[in-house]
Design a protein around this motif. Structure first.
Motif, PDB file in Angstrom:
ATOM      1  N   GLY A   1     -16.197  10.621  -4.176  1.00 26.57           N
ATOM      2  CA  GLY A   1     -14.737  10.643  -4.235  1.00 26.57           C
ATOM      3  C   GLY A   1     -14.114  10.460  -2.864  1.00 26.57           C
ATOM      4  N   ALA A   2     -14.760  11.032  -1.839  1.00 26.13           N
ATOM      5  CA  ALA A   2     -14.229  10.927  -0.479  1.00 26.13           C
ATOM      6  C   ALA A   2     -14.346   9.520   0.082  1.00 26.13           C
ATOM      7  CB  ALA A   2     -14.951  11.910   0.434  1.00 26.13           C
ATOM      8  N   THR A   3     -15.320   8.766  -0.393  1.00 25.34           N
ATOM      9  CA  THR A   3     -15.543   7.410   0.130  1.00 25.34           C
ATOM     10  C   THR A   3     -15.062   6.319  -0.822  1.00 25.34           C
ATOM     11  OG1 THR A   3     -17.796   7.384  -0.801  1.00 25.34           O
ATOM     12  CG2 THR A   3     -17.544   8.175   1.459  1.00 25.34           C
ATOM     13  N   LEU A   4     -14.485   6.699  -1.948  1.00 19.98           N
ATOM     14  CA  LEU A   4     -14.035   5.700  -2.927  1.00 19.98           C
ATOM     15  C   LEU A   4     -12.958   4.817  -2.299  1.00 19.98           C
ATOM     16  CD1 LEU A   4     -14.688   5.118  -5.954  1.00 19.98           C
ATOM     17  CD2 LEU A   4     -12.559   6.329  -6.499  1.00 19.98           C
ATOM     18  N   PRO A   5     -13.111   3.495  -2.348  1.00 23.06           N
ATOM     19  CA  PRO A   5     -12.185   2.599  -1.657  1.00 23.06           C
ATOM     20  C   PRO A   5     -10.898   2.312  -2.426  1.00 23.06           C
ATOM     21  CG  PRO A   5     -13.938   1.315  -2.659  1.00 23.06           C
ATOM     22  CD  PRO A   5     -14.262   2.770  -2.926  1.00 23.06           C
ATOM     23  N   VAL A   6     -10.415   3.272  -3.173  1.00 25.98           N
ATOM     24  CA  VAL A   6      -9.131   3.146  -3.867  1.00 25.98           C
ATOM     25  C   VAL A   6      -8.340   4.421  -3.629  1.00 25.98           C
ATOM     26  CG1 VAL A   6      -9.962   1.569  -5.648  1.00 25.98           C
ATOM     27  CG2 VAL A   6     -10.123   4.025  -6.023  1.00 25.98           C
TER      28      VAL A   6
END
Length: 400
Positions: free
Chosen positions: A65-70
């Motif tokens: 979730g922390a790295t999700l690109p949205v």
């Protein structure tokens, strides 16, 4: 009648997962943990290493979730809460596992010598590494950047050392134990192989905080070495597993979820290749790097990550479809809940981080969309498995 899942140890047990033995017992209505267990001490009797898969599966929801690109409103706060849950679970399970070894050493030794359960000794180091990565990505908002980096460095070091020990000790125990000639390759064999790959991918987060020069170069080289260790042994293991599936048929119904473990190596390796490639410029920079001012090595490593990501992504597509089909096949034949269901979480989470890292390297909007879709699937799996695990634990069905 009600289905109860119990941990059962049998010498030489192969071909199934020991925590997924199912018994059918008379229904006695809702029961809380203390009324289900005759002795409170029994809570620690069956805290085997596969329990740490719950920390892995929860932690990856936070880091992905922390790295999700949205940008999704509230996602960062949600990921932070999930990281706190994973951190609490890691501490609680670590204490419980220690008590298990002290008070129930017979069961602990039985699990250690079981050819299937011993594979899950790869779960504790990956739990440490996953929570550590979450600390770096999310914990800095709560405890400060300096403290978060320190905690992450400690957890990464501990998880890496344990993972390297496991990657050698578990295969050694399998090689030297007496064999009946009937052992079949299992997806669980990948569990002690993947930790060095997790160290490689999470090590990329630590690399910018290492002193410049030889220390940072050594760190990058160590991460690539662990990438190679895990990848080459993992590919050989996956070849055996795939051959077994083709020649030996579908795995036992209750072991079917473990086929998803194959995605863990695939997704994590794509993540590592691209994160390390992106960080290579921190090491190979300027005329003093020994490679010239054009950073040819850094560029080459970045290109390698992209090419590797697309090629391995094709294999990931195949294994995802195959794992999904086998899960549906088993669900029609009575697949019931057990701790093996946590195999639906962490491997899918690594595919999210892999797609996100590859999207960042290429700028592909299609990969951004893929990462988002996979994250939705991860959330659905995590909510389902976490809820059923909590329910089974409170009723004593997973602990007694």
């Amino acid at each position: 009648m009600a289905t109860q899942v119990r941990t059962i140890y049998r010498p030489g047990l192969t071909g199934t997962i020991v925590d997924s033995m199912v018994q059918t017992l008379p229904t006695r209505g809702p029961r809380l943990l203390q009324s289900e267990l005759h002795r409170p001490g029994r809570v620690f009797e069956h805290i085997t290493p596969n329990w740490f898969a719950s920390v892995m599966g929860t932690g990856i929801v936070a880091t992905a979730g922390a790295t999700l690109p949205v940008h999704v409103p509230g996602l960062h706060a949600f990921a932070t809460v999930v990281w706190l849950i994973a951190s609490t679970a890691l501490v609680a399970l670590s204490v419980a596992f220690l008590v298990h070894w002290v008070r129930h050493r017979r069961n602990a030794r039985a699990a250690l010598h079981d050819p299937v359960m011993v594979q899950f000794y790869g779960a504790p180091p990956m739990a440490l590494l996953t929570v550590g990565a979450g600390t770096m990505l999310l914990g800095k908002d709560l405890i400060g950047a300096g403290a978060a980096t320190t905690v992450f460095a400690v957890l990464w070091s501990a998880g890496t050392v344990l993972g390297l020990i496991t990657s050698v000790a578990v295969p050694y125990s399998m090689i030297t134990r007496p064999s009946d000639g009937q052992t079949r390759p299992l997806p669980a064999w990948l569990m002690p192989v993947v930790p060095p790959m997790v160290s490689a991918s999470t090590g990329a987060l630590l690399l910018p905080h290492i002193a410049e020069g030889q220390w940072r170069l050594t760190m990058l080289g160590a991460c690539y070495a662990m990438f190679g260790l895990s990848l080459l042994i993992g590919i050989m293991t996956m070849t055996l597993i795939y051959g077994q599936l083709l020649g030996g048929g579908a795995p036992p119904v209750q072991a079917a979820p473990t086929v998803w473990i194959t995605l863990g190596l695939i997704g994590q390796s794509i993540t590592a290749a691209n994160l390390l490639g992106a960080d290579a410029a921190l090491v190979f920079v300027g005329p003093d790097s020994g490679v010239g001012p054009d950073n040819a090595v850094a560029t080459g490593l970045e290109i390698f990550g992209i090419v590797y990501g697309f090629i391995m992504g094709g294999l990931g597509f195949l294994m995802f479809c195959l794992a999904l089909a086998l899960t549906v096949h088993s669900s029609r034949r009575g697949l019931s809940f057990s701790l093996t269901w946590w195999s639906f979480t962490f491997p899918v989470g690594t595919c999210v981080t892999g797609a996100a890292a590859l999207a960042a390297a290429t700028g592909s909007t299609a990969l951004v969309g893929l990462a988002a879709v996979l994250y939705v699937l991860l959330l659905a799996a995590w909510v389902t498995v976490a809820t059923r695990t909590a329910h089974g634990s409170l009723r004593g069905e997973l602990l007694g």
